[in-house]
Each structure stands twice: as C-alpha cells, then as structure tokens.
Design a protein around this motif. Structure first.
Motif, mmCIF file in Angstrom:
data_model
loop_
_atom_site.group_PDB
_atom_site.id
_atom_site.type_symbol
_atom_site.label_atom_id
_atom_site.label_comp_id
_atom_site.label_asym_id
_atom_site.label_seq_id
_atom_site.Cartn_x
_atom_site.Cartn_y
_atom_site.Cartn_z
ATOM 1 N N GLY A 149 26.333 37.183 30.619
ATOM 2 C CA GLY A 149 26.560 37.480 29.214
ATOM 3 C C GLY A 149 25.737 38.634 28.695
ATOM 4 O O GLY A 149 25.302 39.504 29.447
ATOM 5 N N ILE A 150 25.519 38.614 27.393
ATOM 6 C CA ILE A 150 24.868 39.703 26.668
ATOM 7 C C ILE A 150 23.868 39.092 25.690
ATOM 8 O O ILE A 150 24.138 38.059 25.080
ATOM 9 C CB ILE A 150 25.910 40.538 25.877
ATOM 10 C CG1 ILE A 150 26.913 41.198 26.838
ATOM 11 C CG2 ILE A 150 25.232 41.572 24.990
ATOM 12 C CD1 ILE A 150 28.119 41.791 26.121
ATOM 13 N N ILE A 151 22.721 39.756 25.525
ATOM 14 C CA ILE A 151 21.752 39.394 24.498
ATOM 15 C C ILE A 151 21.571 40.599 23.589
ATOM 16 O O ILE A 151 21.248 41.693 24.055
ATOM 17 C CB ILE A 151 20.396 38.991 25.095
ATOM 18 C CG1 ILE A 151 20.545 37.819 26.057
ATOM 19 C CG2 ILE A 151 19.401 38.644 23.984
ATOM 20 C CD1 ILE A 151 19.269 37.484 26.821
ATOM 21 N N ALA A 152 21.788 40.410 22.285
ATOM 22 C CA ALA A 152 21.600 41.476 21.300
ATOM 23 C C ALA A 152 20.696 40.950 20.181
ATOM 24 O O ALA A 152 20.599 39.739 19.966
ATOM 25 C CB ALA A 152 22.949 41.908 20.726
ATOM 26 N N PRO A 153 20.037 41.831 19.443
ATOM 27 C CA PRO A 153 19.230 41.364 18.314
ATOM 28 C C PRO A 153 20.103 40.638 17.291
ATOM 29 O O PRO A 153 21.219 41.071 16.996
ATOM 30 C CB PRO A 153 18.660 42.660 17.721
ATOM 31 C CG PRO A 153 18.766 43.670 18.811
ATOM 32 C CD PRO A 153 19.985 43.292 19.600
ATOM 33 N N GLY A 154 19.609 39.536 16.769
ATOM 34 C CA GLY A 154 20.320 38.845 15.704
ATOM 35 C C GLY A 154 20.375 39.695 14.449
ATOM 36 O O GLY A 154 19.551 40.596 14.249
ATOM 37 N N ILE A 155 21.334 39.401 13.581
ATOM 38 C CA ILE A 155 21.509 40.256 12.400
ATOM 39 C C ILE A 155 20.299 40.199 11.481
ATOM 40 O O ILE A 155 19.882 41.218 10.910
ATOM 41 C CB ILE A 155 22.818 39.900 11.654
ATOM 42 C CG1 ILE A 155 23.102 40.941 10.573
ATOM 43 C CG2 ILE A 155 22.763 38.486 11.089
ATOM 44 C CD1 ILE A 155 24.486 40.841 9.984
ATOM 45 N N ASN A 156 19.674 39.028 11.324
ATOM 46 C CA ASN A 156 18.479 38.941 10.483
ATOM 47 C C ASN A 156 17.327 39.728 11.102
ATOM 48 O O ASN A 156 16.551 40.375 10.386
ATOM 49 C CB ASN A 156 18.071 37.484 10.288
ATOM 50 C CG ASN A 156 18.952 36.773 9.285
ATOM 51 O OD1 ASN A 156 19.003 37.127 8.119
ATOM 52 N ND2 ASN A 156 19.666 35.756 9.738
ATOM 53 N N LEU A 157 17.207 39.677 12.414
ATOM 54 C CA LEU A 157 16.173 40.428 13.115
ATOM 55 C C LEU A 157 16.386 41.930 12.924
ATOM 56 O O LEU A 157 15.433 42.693 12.697
ATOM 57 C CB LEU A 157 16.195 40.067 14.594
ATOM 58 C CG LEU A 157 14.980 40.417 15.445
ATOM 59 C CD1 LEU A 157 13.740 39.718 14.937
ATOM 60 C CD2 LEU A 157 15.248 40.039 16.898
ATOM 61 N N SER A 158 17.632 42.370 13.001
ATOM 62 C CA SER A 158 17.952 43.784 12.800
ATOM 63 C C SER A 158 17.589 44.228 11.389
ATOM 64 O O SER A 158 17.009 45.307 11.190
ATOM 65 C CB SER A 158 19.439 44.027 13.058
ATOM 66 O OG SER A 158 19.790 43.711 14.382
ATOM 67 N N LEU A 159 17.924 43.399 10.410
ATOM 68 C CA LEU A 159 17.601 43.743 9.025
ATOM 69 C C LEU A 159 16.100 43.774 8.805
ATOM 70 O O LEU A 159 15.574 44.678 8.141
ATOM 71 C CB LEU A 159 18.270 42.751 8.079
ATOM 72 C CG LEU A 159 18.025 42.969 6.584
ATOM 73 C CD1 LEU A 159 18.502 44.348 6.149
ATOM 74 C CD2 LEU A 159 18.730 41.880 5.766
ATOM 75 N N ASP A 160 15.387 42.802 9.356
ATOM 76 C CA ASP A 160 13.926 42.767 9.216
ATOM 77 C C ASP A 160 13.300 44.028 9.797
ATOM 78 O O ASP A 160 12.376 44.617 9.209
ATOM 79 C CB ASP A 160 13.352 41.534 9.919
ATOM 80 C CG ASP A 160 13.662 40.239 9.187
ATOM 81 O OD1 ASP A 160 14.062 40.306 8.011
ATOM 82 O OD2 ASP A 160 13.517 39.163 9.807
ATOM 83 N N ALA A 161 13.770 44.453 10.963
ATOM 84 C CA ALA A 161 13.224 45.646 11.606
ATOM 85 C C ALA A 161 13.502 46.893 10.769
ATOM 86 O O ALA A 161 12.632 47.769 10.626
ATOM 87 C CB ALA A 161 13.822 45.806 13.004
ATOM 88 N N LEU A 162 14.687 46.972 10.192
ATOM 89 C CA LEU A 162 15.046 48.119 9.359
ATOM 90 C C LEU A 162 14.155 48.209 8.131
ATOM 91 O O LEU A 162 13.610 49.270 7.811
ATOM 92 C CB LEU A 162 16.520 48.006 8.947
ATOM 93 C CG LEU A 162 17.065 49.115 8.035
ATOM 94 C CD1 LEU A 162 17.015 50.463 8.745
ATOM 95 C CD2 LEU A 162 18.486 48.775 7.605
ATOM 96 N N VAL A 163 13.989 47.084 7.444
ATOM 97 C CA VAL A 163 13.181 47.067 6.222
ATOM 98 C C VAL A 163 11.710 47.333 6.538
ATOM 99 O O VAL A 163 11.014 48.045 5.795
ATOM 100 C CB VAL A 163 13.359 45.717 5.493
ATOM 101 C CG1 VAL A 163 12.382 45.597 4.325
ATOM 102 C CG2 VAL A 163 14.798 45.571 4.999
ATOM 103 N N ALA A 164 11.231 46.781 7.649
ATOM 104 C CA ALA A 164 9.825 46.966 8.011
ATOM 105 C C ALA A 164 9.520 48.409 8.384
ATOM 106 O O ALA A 164 8.405 48.905 8.139
ATOM 107 C CB ALA A 164 9.466 46.044 9.177
ATOM 108 N N ALA A 165 10.491 49.104 8.950
ATOM 109 C CA ALA A 165 10.237 50.457 9.450
ATOM 110 C C ALA A 165 10.515 51.540 8.416
ATOM 111 O O ALA A 165 10.076 52.678 8.586
ATOM 112 C CB ALA A 165 11.089 50.711 10.696
ATOM 113 N N ALA A 166 11.229 51.209 7.359
ATOM 114 C CA ALA A 166 11.601 52.209 6.344
ATOM 115 C C ALA A 166 11.027 51.771 4.994
ATOM 116 O O ALA A 166 11.535 50.839 4.364
ATOM 117 C CB ALA A 166 13.115 52.350 6.278
#
Length: 260
Positions: A149-166
C-alpha cells in the motif's frame, strides 16, 4: 461482551461489542503516559452512562500502533476487567491472512485488522483507505492477502505543517469549500481549496494509479473520521465503513471463539 480497543497515534477508541454489534464507543486522546487507573475511572463512568458495568465485559482485545501505550491497556484489562488482554496479531488472535510484503512485521496492526474486516464485508480485490493521523491506502487481493500500500500524511498533519511553517497563515477548519471554484479570492479560501481539493486530487490520483497497476476491478472501502467529508465531493469510494478497525477486532475475537 467484548471490549475492543484501537490505540492509534491520535486517539484511542474503546468499543463495547456484542457479537459483531457495536453497543457503544468512546474515544480519548492518545497519551502513552495515561495509566490503567486513569483509563478505568474514565471508562467506568462512560459504561455507566450507557447502562453497562465492568462486569458486562468478558474479554478485551487490543490493536495498537503505539507500543508505549500497550502496557497500561494490558494492566487495565487484568486489573479492572479480570482478563488478559488479547493482542491482535498474537496467539490466539493471529491475523489469519497472508501478509505478502517485504517486511510483514512492520505492517501497522490497524492496517492488518482493516484488511480482515474489509474482506469479511466485501468480496474481491480491495483498496482500503484509512483517514487517520496518516492516510493509508492498502491493497489486498481477492483471497484476502495483504499485498502492500501507500502511506501519506494525514490531512490534519498536512494542515498543521503548513500553518507551523508559514507565519502569516491562520489555522482553518477542514471543510468542503462553499463553491466548486479552485481559484480562491482570499487567504482562507485559498488554503481551504488547497487542503480540501488538493487532498481529494491526491486520493483520486493514487487510487487510479493503484487500480491501473492491479489491472482488475477493485472495490474501494474508506474508513476514518474524515471519509464522509470527502465522499460528498468524490466518486473514489465504493463504500464507507466508519468502524472498520473495531469490526475487524470483533471478527478476530469471534474466530478465536472469544468474547461471548
């Protein structure tokens, strides 16, 4: 009855199961430091609110991807429910399916349990998508064998990373955009479009690639709290099974003649 426990990276889900019928379910934030006594106080009150007591629980089964949380869940079972916790994947509740990958021992317990449940509910080749801390897409063939299968970042994790970095980007709620437009007119709309439609595009693209690689008809089963949010704007899913992991644990206990 059976107390099924699914310990994930974000939440621990407890469900009281009679046969394969879920009588009640509760969730609490995952914290490996939480003691068996703390779990017991919280859970005893919730059982009582639903009209049950600890005496109604005759067996406990645990699936966990958080090894540090396991000890306290085992103590909870022995101290407060007077039974040894059954651990999914270990005797007497082995997987019972072929894990046909390079490193079978590295497969997350929840993904194996989901595969078992999905094949009990749906025949044929399957892709199971689980929207959790990570989003996983798992392929299992018509025999029930897990193939990868595939492992991708969860949507909440993606949003958290975006907000934390910008620094100038605000925290937003994850929701379907008000319109189908993908040209946002303000920062919040642009973020919402990027997160929501971007995630749908990723899922649809990965599913399409997996289907092409399999080369046979494949049914797509979605689970996890956000599955219904995406279902409204995507035709990628053939079925939604919100309690797939709990159902899988109940099936495993049933096959081992445990939990009656």
């Amino acid at each position: 009855m059976l107390l099924a426990i699914d310990a994930g990276n974000t939440n621990v889900v407890f469900a009281l199961v009679d046969g394969r019928e879920i009588k009640a379910r509760w969730r609490i934030a995952t914290d490996p430091r939480r003691t068996a006594d703390e779990y017991a106080v919280w859970l005893s009150q919730l059982l009582q609110l639903e009209g049950f007591t600890r005496d109604d629980v005759h067996a406990v089964i645990v699936s966990t991807v958080v090894p540090r949380a396991l000890h306290n869940l085992e103590v909870l079972a022995s101290k407060y429910f007077r039974t040894d916790a059954l651990i999914a994947g270990r005797a007497p509740v082995e997987w019972g399916v072929t894990i046909d990958v390079d490193e079978p021992a590295s497969l997350g317990a929840d993904r194996a349990v989901n595969t078992i449940a999905a094949h009990a509910l749906h025949p044929g080749d399957l892709i199971v998508i689980d929207f959790g801390t990570a989003t996983t897409l798992d392929f299992s063939d018509y025999s029930g064998a897990y193939k990868g299968g595939i492992i991708a970042p969860g949507i909440n994790l993606s949003l958290d990373a975006l907000v934390a970095a910008a620094a100038k980007l605000p925290r937003i709620a994850i929701e379907a955009p008000a319109t189908a437009s993908v040209i946002g007119r303000n920062t919040v709309d642009q973020m919402n479009i990027g997160i929501y439609w971007g995630y749908i595009a990723m899922i649809e693209g990965l599913v399409a690639r997996m289907k092409r690689e399999v080369g046979r008809p494949v049914k797509v089963i979605a689970t996890g709290g956000l599955a219904t949010l995406f279902e409204r704007h995507s035709d990628a899913f053939d079925a939604i099974e919100p309690d797939l992991t709990i159902q899988g644990l109940a099936i495993m206990a049933e096959r081992a003649h445990i939990g009656a």
